[in-house]
Design an enzyme around this catalytic site. Structure first.
Site, PDB file in Angstrom:
ATOM      1  N   LYS A 199       0.815  -1.218   0.000  1.00  0.00           N
ATOM      2  CA  LYS A 199       0.000   0.000   0.000  1.00  0.00           C
ATOM      3  C   LYS A 199       0.841   1.258   0.000  1.00  0.00           C
ATOM      4  O   LYS A 199       0.351   2.329  -0.367  1.00  0.00           O
ATOM      5  CB  LYS A 199      -0.953   0.014   1.202  1.00  0.00           C
ATOM      6  N   LYS A 222      -3.838 -10.573  -6.442  1.00  0.00           N
ATOM      7  CA  LYS A 222      -5.068 -10.782  -5.667  1.00  0.00           C
ATOM      8  C   LYS A 222      -6.222  -9.951  -6.241  1.00  0.00           C
ATOM      9  O   LYS A 222      -6.002  -8.797  -6.624  1.00  0.00           O
ATOM     10  CB  LYS A 222      -4.769 -10.331  -4.225  1.00  0.00           C
ATOM     11  N   LYS A 280     -10.662  -4.760  -4.380  1.00  0.00           N
ATOM     12  CA  LYS A 280     -11.603  -3.676  -4.639  1.00  0.00           C
ATOM     13  C   LYS A 280     -10.882  -2.368  -4.928  1.00  0.00           C
ATOM     14  O   LYS A 280     -11.470  -1.425  -5.431  1.00  0.00           O
ATOM     15  CB  LYS A 280     -12.562  -3.527  -3.459  1.00  0.00           C
TER      16      LYS A 280
END
Ligand code: TYM
Length: 332
Positions: A113, A194, A197
């Site tokens: 992230k 992966k 969203k």
């Protein structure tokens, strides 16, 4: 088996995907009848990256409604917002003080992230300490999650052990509960990534509220490979194997049954059937979701859930603070 404590959470950031459903929510639903369950919408985690206030409010309510739509029964499981239970933020801080920079730096979710970003929020860094607090507040035995949360669970276990060693037996050491098939549903455009969203390409994931037309389109465009056999082989056929996992979890069939059923058939026929399997699996969920949103029931469900959660969380927090040497609460 005697009743265990179960807790898990999902972030209200963006739309929930088939990955969230297969990796986590299906197990929430399966565990609720056997065990004492707490499932929360982790809004305090969501704000570790910037959120628009209006969107956060809407998505928080949407995720709570999706919990119920997916089959959680508010009479069986406590469903609540993390921010409605103040003990999360408070124990989160205490767990942060027990965490080492080195172990937080090793978290792959933090690395992913923060990669390439200039301004990295400190909240993103200490996110796993808050997650540990979430779990430890409820004396949780089992944490149903997808494979990507395994490392955070290991840290939680380390922090619980560290606390117990320094301050005396206080926390239960939790175990992850990860599905055998579907623990990591992959992106439709890349079988090595992966399904997420937060992927800007909406074609890479199936959102739980996608229309049947969208689902059919996304599956027909999903990446496969140059072969034509429907064979489960993650190493050599990651995309096809991923589609087979989705088929298995949405239909209730085993991988072996699917392999046998599509022996000798090409990808086209398989994808067409897969789209219908996914559409039928999501149809009842979507109907229920719309009914719950329009009924206005969510407010009461969240109030009841938070009430039950607060009782347990406050007890644990009081025990922790006493063990650490904080003065007892002030009485008037
Ligand atoms: P989050 O919101 O990213 O994801 C929610 C759950 O969905 C699972 N999941 C997947 N499973 C299979 N395949 C995928 N592609 C996939 N994508 C997501 C995740 O593993 C997770 O179980 N840190 C957590 C939220 C959290 C939490 C907690 C979880 C906060 N506190 C306490 C358990 C206990 C997270 O970001 O999940």
């Amino acid at each position: 088996m005697s009743k265990l404590r179960v807790l898990s959470g999902i972030q209200p950031s963006g739309k929930l995907t088939l990955g969230n459903y297969i990796g986590a929510m299906k197990n929430f639903v399966a565990l609720q009848h056997e065990h004492e369950c707490f499932f929360m919408v982790v809004d305090l985690h969501a704000v570790t990256v910037p959120q628009e206030p209006e969107a956060l409010r809407e998505q928080s309510e949407a995720v709570a409604a999706l919990f119920v739509a997916a089959g959680l029964d508010p009479a069986q499981a406590s469903i609540f917002m993390q921010s409605h239970v103040p003990a999360h933020a408070e124990l989160g801080w205490l767990m942060t003080t027990l965490s080492y920079m080195g172990e937080l730096e090793r978290m792959t979710q933090f690395k992913d992230k923060s990669e390439g970003k200039e301004a990295i929020g400190a909240g993103l860094f200490v996110y796993p300490s808050l997650m540990a607090a979430d779990i430890l507040l409820y004396n949780t035995n089992l944490v149903p999650v997808g494979d990507d949360q395994k490392q955070h669970l290991e840290l939680t276990r380390d922090l619980a052990g560290r606390f117990n060693y320094r301050f005396g037996e206080t926390f239960v050491i939790p175990e992850p509960f990860i599905p055998k098939v579907g623990a990591r549903i992959m992106s439709l455009d890349d079988g090595t990534k992966k399904m997420s969203k937060s992927n800007p390409n909406a074609g890479s994931y199936i959102a739980l509220l996608d229309t049947p037309e969208d689902i059919r389109k996304k599956i027909s465009r999903a990446k496969t490979d140059l072969g034509r056999e429907i064979v489960f082989d993650v190493q050599n056929k990651p995309e096809v194997s991923n589609l087979m996992s989705i088929y298995a979890k949405c239909s209730g069939q085993t991988i072996e049954q699917i392999q046998a059923a599509y022996d000798g058939q090409g990808y086209g026929a398989f994808k067409k059937d897969l789209a219908e399997v996914v559409v039928s699996a999501l149809e009842p969920l979507q109907k229920k979701y719309n009914a719950i949103r329009s009924s206005g029931e969510i407010g009461k469900i969240l109030r009841d859930g938070a009430e039950r959660a607060n009782v347990v969380a406050e007890q644990t927090l009081a025990k922790v603070k006493e063990a650490m040497g904080f003065l007892p609460p002030l009485r008037r």
